[in-house]
Write a protein that holds these residues in place. Structure first.
Motif, mmCIF file in Angstrom:
data_model
loop_
_atom_site.group_PDB
_atom_site.id
_atom_site.type_symbol
_atom_site.label_atom_id
_atom_site.label_comp_id
_atom_site.label_asym_id
_atom_site.label_seq_id
_atom_site.Cartn_x
_atom_site.Cartn_y
_atom_site.Cartn_z
ATOM 1 N N ARG A 119 0.478 -1.227 -0.161
ATOM 2 C CA ARG A 119 -0.021 -0.011 0.086
ATOM 3 C C ARG A 119 0.984 1.230 0.316
ATOM 4 O O ARG A 119 2.004 1.186 0.947
ATOM 5 N N PRO A 120 1.244 1.851 -1.233
ATOM 6 C CA PRO A 120 1.963 2.971 -1.307
ATOM 7 C C PRO A 120 1.592 3.659 -0.248
ATOM 8 O O PRO A 120 0.466 4.175 0.474
ATOM 9 N N PRO A 121 2.631 4.882 0.642
ATOM 10 C CA PRO A 121 2.334 5.848 1.275
ATOM 11 C C PRO A 121 1.162 6.643 1.459
ATOM 12 O O PRO A 121 0.765 7.224 -0.068
ATOM 13 N N GLY A 122 0.683 7.101 2.285
ATOM 14 C CA GLY A 122 -0.860 8.212 2.202
ATOM 15 C C GLY A 122 -1.550 7.299 1.616
ATOM 16 O O GLY A 122 -2.743 8.050 1.514
ATOM 17 N N SER A 123 -2.162 5.409 1.512
ATOM 18 C CA SER A 123 -2.815 5.761 0.121
ATOM 19 C C SER A 123 -4.077 4.637 1.518
ATOM 20 O O SER A 123 -3.574 4.874 2.945
ATOM 21 N N HIS A 124 -5.344 5.200 0.992
ATOM 22 C CA HIS A 124 -6.052 4.687 1.897
ATOM 23 C C HIS A 124 -6.450 3.275 1.596
ATOM 24 O O HIS A 124 -6.195 2.466 0.531
ATOM 25 N N GLY A 125 -7.889 3.159 2.231
ATOM 26 C CA GLY A 125 -8.775 2.191 2.248
ATOM 27 C C GLY A 125 -8.204 0.483 2.713
ATOM 28 O O GLY A 125 -7.284 -0.042 3.571
ATOM 29 N N SER A 126 -8.437 -0.416 2.728
ATOM 30 C CA SER A 126 -8.692 -1.992 3.401
ATOM 31 C C SER A 126 -7.321 -3.070 2.744
ATOM 32 O O SER A 126 -7.703 -3.107 1.394
ATOM 33 N N PRO A 127 -6.740 -3.809 3.682
ATOM 34 C CA PRO A 127 -6.184 -4.612 2.669
ATOM 35 C C PRO A 127 -7.068 -5.174 2.249
ATOM 36 O O PRO A 127 -8.573 -5.860 2.277
ATOM 37 N N VAL A 128 -6.040 -6.649 1.454
ATOM 38 C CA VAL A 128 -6.965 -7.467 0.857
ATOM 39 C C VAL A 128 -7.124 -8.607 2.021
ATOM 40 O O VAL A 128 -5.994 -8.922 2.954
ATOM 41 N N PRO A 129 -8.360 -8.934 2.506
ATOM 42 C CA PRO A 129 -8.963 -10.108 3.470
ATOM 43 C C PRO A 129 -7.750 -10.529 3.439
ATOM 44 O O PRO A 129 -7.536 -11.610 2.266
ATOM 45 N N ALA A 130 -7.179 -11.627 4.605
ATOM 46 C CA ALA A 130 -6.296 -13.068 5.056
ATOM 47 C C ALA A 130 -6.947 -13.955 4.100
ATOM 48 O O ALA A 130 -6.162 -14.382 2.685
ATOM 49 N N PRO A 131 -8.170 -14.614 3.922
ATOM 50 C CA PRO A 131 -8.490 -15.876 3.191
ATOM 51 C C PRO A 131 -8.391 -15.846 1.844
ATOM 52 O O PRO A 131 -7.972 -16.175 1.567
ATOM 53 N N VAL A 132 -8.375 -14.386 1.580
ATOM 54 C CA VAL A 132 -8.703 -13.851 0.050
ATOM 55 C C VAL A 132 -7.105 -13.845 -0.760
ATOM 56 O O VAL A 132 -7.136 -14.434 -1.450
ATOM 57 N N ALA A 133 -6.703 -12.978 0.665
ATOM 58 C CA ALA A 133 -5.057 -12.947 0.169
ATOM 59 C C ALA A 133 -4.388 -14.708 -0.173
ATOM 60 O O ALA A 133 -3.725 -14.792 -1.279
ATOM 61 N N LEU A 134 -4.404 -15.470 0.702
ATOM 62 C CA LEU A 134 -4.165 -16.991 0.203
ATOM 63 C C LEU A 134 -4.955 -17.519 -0.085
ATOM 64 O O LEU A 134 -3.814 -18.176 -1.220
ATOM 65 N N ASP A 135 -6.381 -17.220 -0.607
ATOM 66 C CA ASP A 135 -6.567 -17.919 -1.990
ATOM 67 C C ASP A 135 -6.038 -17.419 -3.084
ATOM 68 O O ASP A 135 -6.268 -17.983 -4.185
ATOM 69 N N ILE A 136 -6.280 -16.300 -3.039
ATOM 70 C CA ILE A 136 -5.290 -15.557 -4.261
ATOM 71 C C ILE A 136 -3.562 -16.068 -4.514
ATOM 72 O O ILE A 136 -2.946 -15.977 -5.690
ATOM 73 N N LEU A 137 -2.986 -16.454 -3.893
ATOM 74 C CA LEU A 137 -1.580 -17.036 -3.068
ATOM 75 C C LEU A 137 -1.686 -18.144 -3.775
ATOM 76 O O LEU A 137 -0.616 -18.695 -4.275
ATOM 77 N N GLU A 138 -2.540 -18.681 -2.729
ATOM 78 C CA GLU A 138 -2.039 -20.580 -3.187
ATOM 79 C C GLU A 138 -3.224 -21.402 -3.281
ATOM 80 O O GLU A 138 -3.174 -22.558 -3.511
ATOM 81 N N GLY A 139 -4.270 -21.078 -3.940
ATOM 82 C CA GLY A 139 -5.901 -21.185 -4.161
ATOM 83 C C GLY A 139 -5.975 -21.245 -5.360
ATOM 84 O O GLY A 139 -5.381 -20.787 -6.144
ATOM 85 N N ARG A 140 -7.409 -21.651 -5.461
ATOM 86 C CA ARG A 140 -8.116 -21.591 -7.105
ATOM 87 C C ARG A 140 -8.112 -20.069 -7.050
ATOM 88 O O ARG A 140 -8.177 -20.160 -8.572
ATOM 89 N N LEU A 141 -9.029 -19.486 -6.513
ATOM 90 C CA LEU A 141 -8.918 -18.474 -6.993
ATOM 91 C C LEU A 141 -8.223 -17.743 -7.342
ATOM 92 O O LEU A 141 -7.492 -16.694 -8.867
ATOM 93 N N GLY A 142 -6.580 -18.002 -7.029
ATOM 94 C CA GLY A 142 -4.935 -16.879 -7.769
ATOM 95 C C GLY A 142 -5.152 -18.101 -9.241
ATOM 96 O O GLY A 142 -4.754 -17.408 -9.940
ATOM 97 N N GLY A 143 -4.779 -19.416 -9.145
ATOM 98 C CA GLY A 143 -5.045 -20.156 -10.603
ATOM 99 C C GLY A 143 -6.723 -19.153 -11.914
ATOM 100 O O GLY A 143 -5.946 -19.375 -12.705
ATOM 101 N N ARG A 144 -7.164 -19.187 -11.220
ATOM 102 C CA ARG A 144 -8.570 -18.189 -11.852
ATOM 103 C C ARG A 144 -8.548 -16.545 -12.569
ATOM 104 O O ARG A 144 -8.615 -16.413 -13.699
ATOM 105 N N LEU A 145 -7.640 -15.972 -11.097
ATOM 106 C CA LEU A 145 -7.647 -14.948 -11.639
ATOM 107 C C LEU A 145 -5.825 -14.897 -12.263
ATOM 108 O O LEU A 145 -6.062 -13.719 -13.448
ATOM 109 N N SER A 146 -5.391 -15.555 -12.466
ATOM 110 C CA SER A 146 -3.984 -15.300 -13.115
ATOM 111 C C SER A 146 -4.515 -15.627 -14.580
ATOM 112 O O SER A 146 -3.950 -15.317 -15.758
ATOM 113 N N GLY A 147 -5.581 -16.667 -14.534
ATOM 114 C CA GLY A 147 -5.711 -17.362 -16.000
ATOM 115 C C GLY A 147 -6.460 -15.634 -16.526
ATOM 116 O O GLY A 147 -6.649 -15.984 -18.559
#
Length: 175
Positions: free
Chosen positions: A19-47
Motif C-alpha cells: 500500500r503506497p504511503p498515504g494510501s487509504h482503504g482496507s487491505p485484502v482480507p487474509a483468507p482471500v489473499a491466501l486463496d489468491i496466492l495458494e488456492g484456486r482463486l489465484g489460478g482463476r485470476l492468473s488465467g
C-alpha cells in the motif's frame, strides 16, 4: 524464481500487501489473499490476467478489452465477489497488475466523477481518445511538467489530478 513477465500474470505477496504511503482503504482480507496466492482463486485470476494485455495504455486499447464480459471485467467481478473485498479493492488490485490499462475507481473518484455509464472504464477510455486524444496528451504533458517518471502511467496522473482537484473543492466524500 519467476521473472517480471510471470509476476504480471499472477498475484504475489507484495502485490497483495503493498500500500503506497498515504494510501487509504482496507487491505485484502487474509483468507482471500491466501486463496489468491495458494488456492484456486489465484489460478482463476492468473488465467484471466493472461488474456488482459500488458504494456498498453488505455487510450491505445480497443474498447473490447474493457467492455462487459472481457477478461479484465471478469477478473474484476471475480475479485469483487470475494468476501470483504468489494469494488474498490478489486479495482485497485487490477490497477496494480495493469497500471497503464486499468484505472483506479475508488470512493473519491466516484464522488468527484459520479457513476459514468456504461462503465467508468469505457467512459474514461472514450474521454482519453476523444478530440484526437486531447486529454491523453494533456495528462502526458502534465506528467512531464511535474517531472514525474515515465514509468508512472497516464491513469495514475489522472487519478492524482482527480483526487487533488476534489480535495481542493473540500468535498466530504462518503466513506
Amino acid at each position: 524464481m519467476f521473472g517480471r513477465s510471470h509476476a504480471a500474470l499472477r498475484a504475489t505477496a507484495a502485490y497483495l500487501c503493498h500500500r503506497p504511503p498515504g494510501s487509504h482503504g482496507s487491505p485484502v482480507p487474509a483468507p482471500v489473499a491466501l486463496d489468491i496466492l495458494e488456492g484456486r482463486l489465484g489460478g482463476r485470476l492468473s488465467g484471466l490476467l493472461q488474456a488482459v494485455p500488458r504494456g498498453i495504455d488505455m487510450a491505445d486499447a480497443a474498447a473490447t478489452v474493457l467492455s462487459d464480459g472481457s477478461p479484465a471485467d471478469q477478473a474484476w467481478h471475480l475479485l469483487r465477489d470475494q468476501p470483504d473485498v468489494g469494488w474498490v479493492i478489486a479495482g485497485k488490485l487490477l490497477a496494480r497488475k495493469r497500471p497503464q490499462l486499468l484505472p483506479v475507481y475508488d470512493k473519491v473518484v466516484r464522488c468527484a466523477l459520479g457513476r459514468p455509464r456504461p462503465s467508468f472504464w469505457l467512459t474514461l477510455h472514450a474521454a482519453l481518445r476523444a478530440d484526437n486524444r486531447a486529454l491523453h496528451r494533456q495528462l502526458l504533458a502534465l506528467r512531464e511538467a511535474a517531472g514525474v517518471a515515465e514509468t508512472v502511467s497516464v491513469l495514475r496522473v489522472c487519478d492524482v489530478v482527480v483526487w487533488m482537484g476534489h480535495r481542493a473543492e473540500r468535498h466530504a466524500c462518503p466513506r
